[in-house]
Design an enzyme around this catalytic site. Structure first.
Site, mmCIF file in Angstrom:
data_model
loop_
_atom_site.group_PDB
_atom_site.id
_atom_site.type_symbol
_atom_site.label_atom_id
_atom_site.label_comp_id
_atom_site.label_asym_id
_atom_site.label_seq_id
_atom_site.Cartn_x
_atom_site.Cartn_y
_atom_site.Cartn_z
ATOM 1 C CG ASP A 259 -2.210 0.768 0.951
ATOM 2 O OD1 ASP A 259 -2.199 1.657 0.073
ATOM 3 O OD2 ASP A 259 -3.224 0.519 1.624
ATOM 4 C CD1 TRP A 260 0.744 5.602 -3.517
ATOM 5 C CD2 TRP A 260 0.130 3.458 -3.527
ATOM 6 N NE1 TRP A 260 0.688 5.177 -4.829
ATOM 7 C CE2 TRP A 260 0.314 3.881 -4.871
ATOM 8 C CE3 TRP A 260 -0.246 2.139 -3.292
ATOM 9 C CZ2 TRP A 260 0.125 3.029 -5.958
ATOM 10 C CZ3 TRP A 260 -0.435 1.295 -4.372
ATOM 11 C CH2 TRP A 260 -0.248 1.741 -5.685
#
Length: 727
Positions: A259-260
């Site tokens: 995920d970012w």
């Protein structure tokens, strides 16, 4: 070497029409074997991390393309700038907005899930995306989770059954689905660091099945890690979750994407299974360090450890092999089509999902449907009648080509009626990460709503939640189980003035309904996307008979929910750790086992017609764990309009050496029937699915004995019952 370079060049040229042959899996592996030795160490490392907000680099000198991805799961997100979160300002990135995944889950229809996934895949392919960052399969544990609207409900069997065709639909277009967020990301509060303590049985029985189905049944090509920790280690780089379970037990051969900003350490990222690092030095949407890509954990620091021999080159080779495999399935797949965007077919799919997913929760005195031919004065009250719900919500925001509001749909369908509208309340503009106070005078809006209610024959209150911060929105949970903006008080005052009032609840979460006994009808309408107003009008007018069923339970009060019943250490935790004290008793498992009556049970939903269940049979009475239990019964539409019923099969193990839920969903089927029509319905359930996960043996166990099979219309409404024996 020249031969392999030629092959790669032909692969690139073929995308513009010179060849249309998809390689077999064996041929793909052979090509990868030829490519990896030609890559320098720097090129290998570069492939393992981002080059922009939504892309990773290829190798231009070998004709290896970039990978481009986009957020979902309800449509393809608008184009974002290369290195910041601003919108790029394109004029050709307006898309079809599909209903939220809660609505898809409520349809209880895997065929519709396949249509949804295929349409979304076509839109992603048209936009030249290689990865669609969807679907989300995190379990609905608390109604306060700001991101529940992106997920598929509280039951692992329902989520698994609906997500498999959705993934297959996307990937049929040569676009990878990316199932997320692996794992235990069941709240937004403190999501970036909260350390989840959950027992192995709950992990295996509740929180992992949908991910497993995505891998082993749907063959998903990418998987996204989560932000939170599991037993002290970040989930994106968690040895147990990624190496042991995902890539070990399940044999996942695809790419694990962070995920970012969910990677935190080079050694853990390298050695614990992360393949492609995205968004480091960002909290998701609002903070970022400029052009930091070489500083990522799988960038220069990774290269240095590989070059020194501290980390063996075989580690990066495995990541590159997975990334190349993904490319041959997507960006280097010469047989994939060109996709389409905003087609009439996509709009029809969006409308179909919306109409099949809405859930009729109350309909006193047959208030719905409303006859469009009868001239009435209809007051449509509530901000959600006009508020755009494709905006906001975090990464699932969309730039829709159009969004028909509930008010527009009602005005068009009930053109013979006088339609009055007033806001009643105002929520303020949507803004990620903070609440912006509305400019309107709330008391003036309140009084105007009451005056409008006086003038009408009937009132349609279109309220609920929206995509603002601390509602149905990423990066923050709800602060209250009640409706915001004083809607509860407003509704109760409206009903005093005009008892002929119904509520259309727009939300992705359960809410408290203290006014339920006073309103005539209640329709759970979800976030329905582009065709919102048309779909709502379809149900209100009776053109479509509601057939949705709740994918999660509505507690009467928040403390009735399992996670909340154990206090703050269970939800939201102490800001460092939290303990899933309810174990496997999530959702209806908790309500049924503890004999707590919910406001609305899982699987519940009314219809404009009625159904009768009869003549339950099994193919035999005794089974082994290698058998499938074949169940049949008759289902009849006993009303005077066509409709659909979702028959649900639950299994109980009344005598077991470990605690088991009162019952668990193991099969369902949506059956469409004309008035008076009767069909025989057959369901097949593997006897092995009656197992529980043993923490002692670290495996699945079916204890011999009697099992009760129940055919229900909801988790709380039993229609037929029988007993079988499993040896």
């Amino acid at each position: 070497m020249k031969k392999s370079l030629l092959i790669l060049a032909l692969a690139v040229f073929s995308q513009i029409g010179f060849a249309q042959v998809q390689l077999s899996e064996d041929e793909i592996e052979q090509k990868i074997d030829e490519i990896i030795p030609q890559l320098s160490l720097k090129e290998k490392v570069a492939m393992c991390h981002a080059q922009s907000k939504f892309s990773s680099p290829g190798v231009p000198r070998l004709g290896i393309p970039e990978i481009w991805m986009a957020d979902g799961p309800h449509g393809v997100r608008a184009e974002i700038n290369w290195d910041d979160w601003g919108h790029a300002g394109w004029t050709n990135d307006s898309v079809t907005a599909f209903p939220a995944l809660t609505c898809l889950a409520a349809s209880f229809n895997p065929e519709v899930a396949m249509q949804y996934g295929n349409a979304l895949g076509e839109e992603a392919r048209f936009r030249r995306k290689d990865i669609m960052l969807a679907p989300g399969v995190n379990i609905y544990r608390t109604p306060l989770n700001g991101r529940n609207f992106e997920y598929l409900g509280e039951d692992p069997y329902l989520v698994s059954t609906m997500v498999v065709p959705y993934i297959k639909g996307i990937q049929s277009n040569g676009v990878s689905a990316c199932v997320k967020h692996f794992a235990l990301n069941n709240q937004e509060e403190w999501r970036g660091h909260i350390d989840v303590q959950v027992d192995d049985r709950a992990l295996r029985e509740i929180y992992l099945p949908a991910f497993k189905a995505a891998v082993t049944e749907a063959g998903v090509w990418t998987l996204m890690g989560a932000y939170n920790k599991y037993k002290g280690q970040y989930t994106t780089t968690n040895k147990v979750l990624i190496n042991d379970i995902l890539k070990g037990e399940w044999g996942f051969d695809g790419v694990v994407v962070s995920d970012w900003g969910s990677a935190h350490d080079t050694d853990e990222a390298a050695l614990n299974g992360l393949d492609l690092e995205m968004g480091s030095w960002t909290n998701g949407l609002t903070a970022s360090r400029d052009f930091a890509y070489n500083e990522y954990y799988l960038a220069d620091a990774f290269y240095a450890k590989l070059k020194s021999g501290e980390i063996p080159e075989s580690v990066v080779d495995d990541k590159v092999r997975r990334i190349l495999r993904l490319m041959f399935r997507t960006s280097m797949n010469t047989a994939r089509g060109f996709g389409s965007q905003n087609s009439e077919q996509h709009q029809q799919v969006a409308r179909k999902v919306a109409t099949e997913g809405m859930v009729l929760l109350k309909n006193e005195d047959h208030f719905f449907p409303i006859d469009p031919a009868t001239t009435k004065t209809i007051a449509v009250i509530g901000e959600n009648a006009t508020k755009m719900m494709t905006l906001g919500g975090g990464s699932s925001e969309l730039k829709a080509q159009y969004e028909i509001s509930p008010l527009e749909g009602i005005q068009k369908r009930f053109s013979n009626a006088k339609i009055l509208h007033t806001l009643g309340y105002s929520s303020g503009p949507s803004w990620y990460g903070r609440v912006i106070e509305p400019k309107e005078n709330q008391d003036s809006l309140y009084q105007a709503a009451l005056e409008t209610a006086r003038q009408a024959d009937l009132v349609l209150f279109v309220g609920g939640l929206n995509k603002n911060h601390h509602q149905d929105c990423e990066a923050g949970d709800r602060l209250s189980y009640n409706l915001p903006f004083n809607q509860d008080a407003l509704l109760q005052d409206i009903v005093k003035i005009n008892p002929n009032t119904a509520v259309i609840l727009v939300s992705g979460n359960a809410v408290a309904v203290p006014w339920l006994n006073d309103v005539k009808a209640l329709l759970q309408a979800w976030y329905l996307g582009s065709e919102t107003g048309n779909a709502i009008a379809d149900l209100l007018s009776g053109e479509v008979n509601p057939s949705g069923k709740l994918p999660f339970s509505f507690p009467v009060k928040l403390e009735d929910n399992a996670a909340h019943s154990f206090g703050k250490l269970s939800y939201p935790g102490d800001s460092i750790k939290q303990y899933y004290k309810e174990g496997i008793l999530v959702g209806y498992r908790w309500f049924d086992t503890k004999q707590i009556k919910p406001q609305f049970p899982f699987g519940y939903g009314l219809s404009y017609t009625s159904f009768a269940y009869n003549d339950l049979k099994t193919d035999k009475k005794a089974y082994t764990t290698n058998d499938s239990v074949e169940v049949s019964f008759t289902l009849k539409n006993t009303g005077d309009v066509a409709g659909a019923e979702v028959a649900q099969l639950y299994v109980s193990d009344p005598k077991c050496s470990v605690m088991r839920p009162a019952k668990e969903l193991k099969a369902f089927k949506k059956v469409f029937l004309q008035p008076g029509e009767e069909k025989e319905v057959s369901l097949s359930v593997p006897a092995s699915s009656f197992a529980y996960y043993s923490e002692e043996t670290k495996g699945w166990v079916v204890e011999p004995g009697k099992f009760i099979l129940q055919i229900n219309s909801s988790s709380a409404d039993n229609q037929l019952k029988t007993t079988i024996e499993v040896n």
